[in-house]
Write a protein that holds these residues in place. Structure first.
Motif, PDB file in Angstrom:
ATOM      1  N   GLN A  89       5.253 -93.005  19.897  1.00 32.40           N
ATOM      2  CA  GLN A  89       6.447 -92.514  20.586  1.00 32.40           C
ATOM      3  C   GLN A  89       6.015 -91.823  21.880  1.00 32.40           C
ATOM      4  O   GLN A  89       4.829 -91.631  22.139  1.00 32.40           O
ATOM      5  CB  GLN A  89       7.202 -91.514  19.699  1.00 32.40           C
ATOM      6  N   CYS A  95       4.412 -94.497  15.720  1.00 31.58           N
ATOM      7  CA  CYS A  95       5.652 -95.256  15.566  1.00 31.58           C
ATOM      8  C   CYS A  95       5.336 -96.451  14.671  1.00 31.58           C
ATOM      9  O   CYS A  95       4.549 -97.332  15.047  1.00 31.58           O
ATOM     10  CB  CYS A  95       6.163 -95.718  16.923  1.00 31.58           C
ATOM     11  N   GLY A 100       7.282 -98.743  19.845  1.00 29.74           N
ATOM     12  CA  GLY A 100       6.993 -97.435  20.412  1.00 29.74           C
ATOM     13  C   GLY A 100       7.111 -97.424  21.925  1.00 29.74           C
ATOM     14  O   GLY A 100       7.177 -98.458  22.585  1.00 29.74           O
ATOM     15  N   ASP A 101       7.128 -96.225  22.480  1.00 34.88           N
ATOM     16  CA  ASP A 101       7.182 -96.045  23.927  1.00 34.88           C
ATOM     17  C   ASP A 101       5.830 -96.315  24.576  1.00 34.88           C
ATOM     18  O   ASP A 101       5.762 -96.721  25.733  1.00 34.88           O
ATOM     19  CB  ASP A 101       7.633 -94.624  24.263  1.00 34.88           C
TER      20      ASP A 101
END
Length: 147
Positions: A89, A95, A100-101
């Motif tokens: 994240q 994540c 995910g980021d």
């Protein structure tokens, strides 16, 4: 004479208001640019932290599967074709759903000249970019390897 003084007062007040508004606009732009820079700096710091952790895992592993075990936090790591991917994240928490980021990738490539030398390319990508946010290249000697 009084009319001239009153007109001068209004013109000066109007000029001060215009200058004040212009200063507010300039400062708003500066603070907006600073916020963007701060966000980018935080993003880069998180990418460096993830890459550093991955480099430590690579240096203490004997193969890619052991690196994956060290980096795995509840199923956020996937391996395939000599490449590891880990999903995080924006706050660097794991994540597990694969969306995910930040995406961390680690390659594990034995040297063709010397099988005891392994090179790894560690990259951290933002989920919406194809260009890595941060790249780290590292190598390590495997003590167990025989030529």
């Amino acid at each position: 004479m009084k009319r001239h003084q009153l007109t001068s007062f209004y013109l000066e007040a109007l000029l001060l208001v215009v200058i004040f508004v212009a200063m507010i606009l300039v400062l708003t732009g500066v603070f907006g640019a600073a916020r963007v820079e701060s966000t980018q700096a935080r993003h880069l710091t998180q990418a460096v932290t993830l890459a550093s952790n991955a480099a430590e895992a690579v240096s203490s592993s004997k193969d890619l599967s052991q690196t994956a075990e060290l980096l795995d936090e509840g199923g956020n790591v996937r391996t395939s074709d000599g490449r590891l991917e880990a999903y995080y994240q924006a706050d660097c928490s794991p994540c597990t759903d694969g969306r995910g980021d930040l995406v961390l990738t680690v390659s594990w490539e034995p040297s063709p000249e010397d099988p005891s030398l392994v090179t790894s390319r560690i990259e951290v990508f933002s989920s919406n970019e194809n260009k890595p946010v941060y790249t780290l290249e590292t190598a390590r000697w495997l003590k167990e390897a025989t030529p």
